[in-house]
Design an enzyme around this catalytic site. Sequence first.
Site, PDB file in Angstrom:
ATOM      1  N   HIS A   1       0.939  -1.233  -0.037  1.00  0.00           N
ATOM      2  CA  HIS A   1       0.053   0.136  -0.038  1.00  0.00           C
ATOM      3  C   HIS A   1       0.735   1.259   0.084  1.00  0.00           C
ATOM      4  CE1 HIS A   1      -3.980  -1.756   1.206  1.00  0.00           C
ATOM      5  NE2 HIS A   1      -3.959  -1.959   0.023  1.00  0.00           N
TER       6      HIS A   1
ATOM      7  N   ARG B   1     -10.342  -5.153 -11.880  1.00  0.00           N
ATOM      8  CA  ARG B   1      -9.992  -6.113 -10.871  1.00  0.00           C
ATOM      9  C   ARG B   1     -11.163  -6.349  -9.978  1.00  0.00           C
ATOM     10  NH1 ARG B   1      -4.327  -4.275 -11.139  1.00  0.00           N
ATOM     11  NH2 ARG B   1      -3.066  -6.039 -11.679  1.00  0.00           N
TER      12      ARG B   1
ATOM     13  N   ARG C   1     -12.796  -8.472 -15.140  1.00  0.00           N
ATOM     14  CA  ARG C   1     -12.185  -9.855 -14.943  1.00  0.00           C
ATOM     15  C   ARG C   1     -12.924 -10.442 -14.047  1.00  0.00           C
ATOM     16  NH1 ARG C   1      -6.221 -10.279 -12.660  1.00  0.00           N
ATOM     17  NH2 ARG C   1      -7.093  -9.313 -10.876  1.00  0.00           N
TER      18      ARG C   1
ATOM     19  N   ASN D   1       2.423  -9.917 -14.599  1.00  0.00           N
ATOM     20  CA  ASN D   1       2.727  -9.881 -13.266  1.00  0.00           C
ATOM     21  C   ASN D   1       2.692 -11.539 -12.514  1.00  0.00           C
ATOM     22  OD1 ASN D   1       2.258  -7.313 -13.221  1.00  0.00           O
ATOM     23  ND2 ASN D   1       0.277  -7.130 -12.300  1.00  0.00           N
ATOM     24  N   ASP D   2       2.012 -12.143 -12.988  1.00  0.00           N
ATOM     25  CA  ASP D   2       1.702 -13.730 -12.927  1.00  0.00           C
ATOM     26  C   ASP D   2       2.743 -14.634 -13.611  1.00  0.00           C
ATOM     27  OD1 ASP D   2       0.343 -14.213 -10.352  1.00  0.00           O
ATOM     28  OD2 ASP D   2      -1.644 -13.550 -11.184  1.00  0.00           O
TER      29      ASP D   2
ATOM     30  N   ARG E   1       6.117 -12.951  -6.381  1.00  0.00           N
ATOM     31  CA  ARG E   1       6.324 -11.686  -6.780  1.00  0.00           C
ATOM     32  C   ARG E   1       6.316 -10.837  -5.714  1.00  0.00           C
ATOM     33  NH1 ARG E   1       0.333 -11.123  -9.717  1.00  0.00           N
ATOM     34  NH2 ARG E   1       0.045  -9.121  -8.715  1.00  0.00           N
TER      35      ARG E   1
ATOM     36  N   CYS F   1      -2.047  -6.562 -19.634  1.00  0.00           N
ATOM     37  CA  CYS F   1      -2.567  -5.819 -18.585  1.00  0.00           C
ATOM     38  C   CYS F   1      -1.582  -5.970 -17.347  1.00  0.00           C
ATOM     39  CB  CYS F   1      -4.012  -6.029 -18.226  1.00  0.00           C
ATOM     40  SG  CYS F   1      -3.946  -8.005 -17.713  1.00  0.00           S
TER      41      CYS F   1
HETATM   42  C1  PEP Z   1      -1.173 -10.076 -13.820  1.00  0.00           C
HETATM   43  O1  PEP Z   1      -0.985 -11.231 -13.317  1.00  0.00           O
HETATM   44  O2  PEP Z   1      -0.276  -9.539 -14.654  1.00  0.00           O
HETATM   45  C2  PEP Z   1      -2.368  -9.488 -13.628  1.00  0.00           C
HETATM   46  C3  PEP Z   1      -2.785  -8.123 -14.237  1.00  0.00           C
HETATM   47  O3  PEP Z   1      -3.312  -9.866 -12.807  1.00  0.00           O
HETATM   48  P1  PEP Z   1      -3.007  -9.335 -10.907  1.00  0.00           P
HETATM   49  O4  PEP Z   1      -1.876  -8.444 -10.905  1.00  0.00           O
HETATM   50  O5  PEP Z   1      -4.203  -9.018 -10.530  1.00  0.00           O
HETATM   51  O6  PEP Z   1      -2.846 -10.763 -10.633  1.00  0.00           O
HETATM   52 MG    MG Z   2      -2.712 -12.162 -12.330  1.00  0.00          MG
END
Ligand code: PEP
Ligand code: MG
Length: 581
Positions: free
Chosen positions: A195, A302, A338, A464-465, A475, A512
């Site tokens: 945060h 999200r 999503r 990200n994932d 991560r 994204c």
């Molecule tokens: C991702 O994994 O890149 C993504 C956009 O989803 P989140 O960050 O919500 O897991």
């Molecule tokens: Mg993700």
Amino acid sequence: MSIALHGIGIGMSRTIAIGAASVIQNNSPEIQAGSVTDSQIEGEIARLHAAVEHTRQHLKQIKSDIASHTATDIVAFIDTHLLMLEDSVLIEPPVELIRQQGLSAEWALQLHYQCLVKTFDEIDDPYLRTRKDDVNHVITQIQKHLLGQADVMLEPGQQAGQIVVGSDLSPADIILLFKQGISGLVIEHGGPVSHSAILARSLGIPAVVGVHHATRLLHNHDVLIIDADNNTVVSQPDKASLEYFRKRALKQKSRLKALKNLRHKTSTTKDKKAVCLQANIELQSDLKAVLKNSAEGVGLYRTEFLYMNHSGIPDENEHFEHYLSIVKTLKGLPLTLRTLDLGADKQNKGNSSAGDERRCINPALGLRAVRLCLQEPELFLPQLRAILRVALHGPVKIMIPMLSCLDEVNCIRKIIRQTRRQMQQQGIACAEHIELGGMIEVPAAALSADAFASQLDFLSIGTNDLIQYTLAVDRMDDEVNYLYTALHPAVLQLIQKVIDAGKRHQVPVSMCGEMAGNPRYTRLLLLMGLQTFSMQSGSLLAVKEVIRNTSLQKLQSYKSALHKLDSVRSAEKLLLKINQQ
Ligand code: PEP
Ligand code: MG
């Protein structure tokens, strides 16, 4: 002596700050075990309630002070804390501990906090895991009121331009410090999605988080330089470094001014190829920035936040009203919803039919996102029905997270068909057709991108994932963060595979994950053929600037080098060349 400390740099636009250090030691009060006598119990409970009320008034005051001139997503942080104060899950257990065990209010809160932390530590999703910070911040605030401790305040008259160094700071603390005119933040804990990081980004405060031992190694009045681009904090710099960073800061300031002029300019390359720039949102309040920065729609909403801020399961109408208001605000711009991306251990108590006893051995690899939706229709169906209803009111798309095999797509399609039929039988108006897309964030899905592209209306790469699963690097884990990079050739190959599959099947592919919003990667992604980027609104203009300064045709000369990358280092070298073009 000059020293450099490393952490994780936060800064969308402003990344450099120079100022005198103001070190905040022990922002969290030390809580000792304490008890009260039987005759004091009711008084102690009243003391706890009074402290909760003080905290509420205090947060409301901060909110009303900032509401007029600050981005609305910042206000949302305070709202989250206000909501928590209303939640019986936070306050009732400590009241019971006081009543049954005669504990002091501070100590009862502390024990309850430790209990909640255990639950939060099992949460897989990094963003939602940071909700632990919220609980910590709210409980700390109440404890401070119980102990009569003051807010974080800098020395009067010296606030402006100071760089605050702290171990952990609550959103309320950061907002208070922002109002005191600080120019930067150095925080010992947290990662890029904590945060403090998100708030610093929203407020435009250059910050470096995860700087271990900063409060021990840095001292009040030290001259500090924050270089968030390079994840570094320099203390007591020499004259030459100071001069160099002063020049960079000035350059950055004038560049930011110029960026604002891009708000209404098209997002096209020098050779006139249009690139679609969309926004990621988490809260309704994010929409203001989406419109202000002229995003071409929402590429990722999200929706799990609706579940997280709820004591039970949101019902169909709650979903519907919420989505409808977003669709109306977007006035015809597309909204990509999503479906919920929670995991088995990420639910509030009331959300799981299976109850609390179920434990994931490894939550990141467990029952989450689409897997959970398929297993627990009572969580998913109200959302799906609401989406099918709201799709009558604007361009709404469904996006499924964490796909790993085609069966999941087939099951979701079947559920959509059945739900639609059932709604029609019930006489409820719903969309006859809705675009169905999937997130490609699991390596298996990226490797099967052709199959997914043949079955879906669009794909969106969740880097990200995808990075975390490809490289087997959590991560959120500070210890292994140095391995977490989008530039690993394996990650780049998977991204390329998805983009190519989309082209072959004429299915739009967007990205994204955070990579899409980092202007450092914009040209690389353009070279790879990406045409739609979705990101935090704060990054839109910087990415647009790169796009407008890029010739796609000239980029093509780097294509063969891209295919030959064999290490992160070689990818970094190529990136440097591409970005200097
Ligand atoms: C991702 O994994 O890149 C993504 C956009 O989803 P989140 O960050 O919500 O897991
Ligand atoms: Mg993700």
